[in-house]
Design an enzyme around this catalytic site. Structure first.
Site, PDB file in Angstrom:
ATOM      1  N   ASN A   1      60.179  27.618  47.925  1.00  0.00           N
ATOM      2  CA  ASN A   1      58.858  27.596  47.608  1.00  0.00           C
ATOM      3  C   ASN A   1      59.410  28.864  46.604  1.00  0.00           C
ATOM      4  OD1 ASN A   1      56.509  28.447  47.021  1.00  0.00           O
ATOM      5  ND2 ASN A   1      55.998  29.838  49.654  1.00  0.00           N
TER       6      ASN A   1
ATOM      7  N   GLU B   1      56.065  28.278  59.706  1.00  0.00           N
ATOM      8  CA  GLU B   1      56.300  29.452  59.232  1.00  0.00           C
ATOM      9  C   GLU B   1      54.985  31.910  59.578  1.00  0.00           C
ATOM     10  OE1 GLU B   1      57.476  29.002  55.292  1.00  0.00           O
ATOM     11  OE2 GLU B   1      55.780  29.425  54.739  1.00  0.00           O
TER      12      GLU B   1
ATOM     13  N   GLU C   1      50.263  33.930  52.288  1.00  0.00           N
ATOM     14  CA  GLU C   1      49.896  34.370  51.544  1.00  0.00           C
ATOM     15  C   GLU C   1      48.385  33.409  50.975  1.00  0.00           C
ATOM     16  OE1 GLU C   1      53.702  34.364  49.557  1.00  0.00           O
ATOM     17  OE2 GLU C   1      54.411  34.775  50.621  1.00  0.00           O
TER      18      GLU C   1
ATOM     19  N   GLY D   1      59.274  36.473  53.792  1.00  0.00           N
ATOM     20  CA  GLY D   1      60.256  37.983  53.510  1.00  0.00           C
ATOM     21  C   GLY D   1      60.231  39.331  54.258  1.00  0.00           C
TER      22      GLY D   1
ATOM     23  N   HIS E   1      49.251  28.431  52.533  1.00  0.00           N
ATOM     24  CA  HIS E   1      50.080  29.078  53.054  1.00  0.00           C
ATOM     25  C   HIS E   1      50.025  30.038  53.158  1.00  0.00           C
ATOM     26  CE1 HIS E   1      53.475  32.337  51.633  1.00  0.00           C
ATOM     27  NE2 HIS E   1      54.586  30.794  52.151  1.00  0.00           N
TER      28      HIS E   1
ATOM     29  N   SER F   1      62.557  33.473  56.618  1.00  0.00           N
ATOM     30  CA  SER F   1      64.269  34.583  56.092  1.00  0.00           C
ATOM     31  C   SER F   1      64.547  33.086  56.587  1.00  0.00           C
ATOM     32  CB  SER F   1      63.490  35.990  56.667  1.00  0.00           C
ATOM     33  OG  SER F   1      62.870  36.452  56.453  1.00  0.00           O
TER      34      SER F   1
ATOM     35  N   LYS G   1      57.373  30.451  45.083  1.00  0.00           N
ATOM     36  CA  LYS G   1      56.592  31.500  44.804  1.00  0.00           C
ATOM     37  C   LYS G   1      55.940  32.173  43.479  1.00  0.00           C
ATOM     38  CE  LYS G   1      56.904  32.925  49.421  1.00  0.00           C
ATOM     39  NZ  LYS G   1      57.141  34.332  50.558  1.00  0.00           N
TER      40      LYS G   1
HETATM   41  P1  PGA Z   1      60.926  33.532  53.015  1.00  0.00           P
HETATM   42  O1  PGA Z   1      59.534  32.738  52.644  1.00  0.00           O
HETATM   43  O2  PGA Z   1      61.953  32.356  52.621  1.00  0.00           O
HETATM   44  O3  PGA Z   1      61.063  34.364  51.857  1.00  0.00           O
HETATM   45  O4  PGA Z   1      60.749  34.446  53.629  1.00  0.00           O
HETATM   46  C1  PGA Z   1      59.282  31.186  52.792  1.00  0.00           C
HETATM   47  C2  PGA Z   1      57.913  31.235  52.853  1.00  0.00           C
HETATM   48  O5  PGA Z   1      56.587  31.835  51.991  1.00  0.00           O
HETATM   49  O6  PGA Z   1      57.697  29.767  52.042  1.00  0.00           O
END
Ligand code: PGA
Length: 254
Positions: free
Chosen positions: A13, A170, A100, A176, A98, A216, A15
């Site tokens: 992803n 997630e 976010e 993140g 997601h 992560s 982003k």
């Molecule tokens: P990350 O993000 O691996 O940077 O923690 C995962 C995601 O948001 O899909």
């Protein structure tokens, strides 16, 4: 059906990262470094770079996906992109719900459901994201939160619909932050999601669904996470922006 028979999907992803030139560059590095694999490889890039990315991976086993998708075919929805538009680029996967999007853009369980159904009606596999935040985990309501998100995301789903979908667990506190869920914590919730799918559909159907872990995931922890019985892949943010790390994660999927 056991783990060995489910489709393993390693997804990046990206982003809101990489402009058009950087997209081409990173994809050419990833193409060069990606090991041979039976896993499905998916990179969800910013919508504006989908055309560039699709051209760049032409002839490879890399799938380009979207990070969101609106439920209407067209209309007055400034800033949105429809499943029909994605389909016209040959897109087969789109992330929906997601955290976010839920956190910063007011996405709700209801819109996640609508977006997922729109994907399915256009032959796009939705990657449906669910996950608890830190406060919810600390208050021991992870299972309640996950159950609500999963049940509401899957309203009006047929067995075929869920078989054509991916669920990504997630935990918001792990996204993140560099704080990964332990393999046991991740497995516990992914297994719980499969139990919910068994209740809604049936055992055979639930056993066939790819459930990813995200939050992560990196080159160091991927092997342990991906070896868990109910974790069939990863949704990878930060580490998918580094060709070496992403390639290492893919090699852990074997
Ligand atoms: P990350 O993000 O691996 O940077 O923690 C995962 C995601 O948001 O899909």
């Amino acid at each position: 059906m056991n783990k060995a028979l489910r489709k393993v999907v390693i997804a990046g992803n990206w982003k809101m990262n990489k402009n058009a030139e950087e997209t081409k560059l990173l994809l050419s590095e990833i193409k060069e470094k990606l090991p041979k694999t039976d896993a499905t490889i998916l990179l969800c890039v910013p919508a504006i770079n989908i055309g560039t990315a699709v051209d760049a991976v032409n002839g490879t086993n890399i799938n380009i996906g979207a990070q969101n998708c609106h439920w209407e075919k067209s209309g007055a929805f400034t800033g949105e992109i429809s499943a029909d538009m994605l389909k016209s680029f040959g897109i087969k996967y789109a992330i929906v719900g997601h955290s976010e999007r839920r956190q910063y853009f007011g996405e709700t369980d209801e819109t996640v459901n609508k977006r997922a159904l729109a994907c399915l009606r256009n032959d796009i596999h939705p990657v449906i994201c669910v996950g608890e935040n830190l406060e919810e985990r600390e208050n021991n309501i992870t299972e309640t939160v996950i159950r609500t998100q999963v049940e509401k995301a899957l309203i009006d789903f047929t067995k075929d619909d869920i078989k054509n979908s991916i669920i990504a667990y997630e935990p918001v506190w792990a996204i993140g932050t560099g704080k990964t869920a332990s393999a046991e914590q991740a497995e516990e919730v992914c297994k719980f999601i499969r139990t919910i799918l068994t209740e809604i559909f049936d055992k055979e159907t639930a056993q066939s669904v790819t459930i990813q872990y995200g939050g992560s995931m990196n080159a160091k922890n991927a092997k342990e996470l991906l070896s868990m019985e109910n974790i069939d892949g990863g949704l990878i943010g930060g580490a998918s922006l580094k060709a070496d790390d992403f390639a290492t994660i893919v090699s852990c999927a074997e």
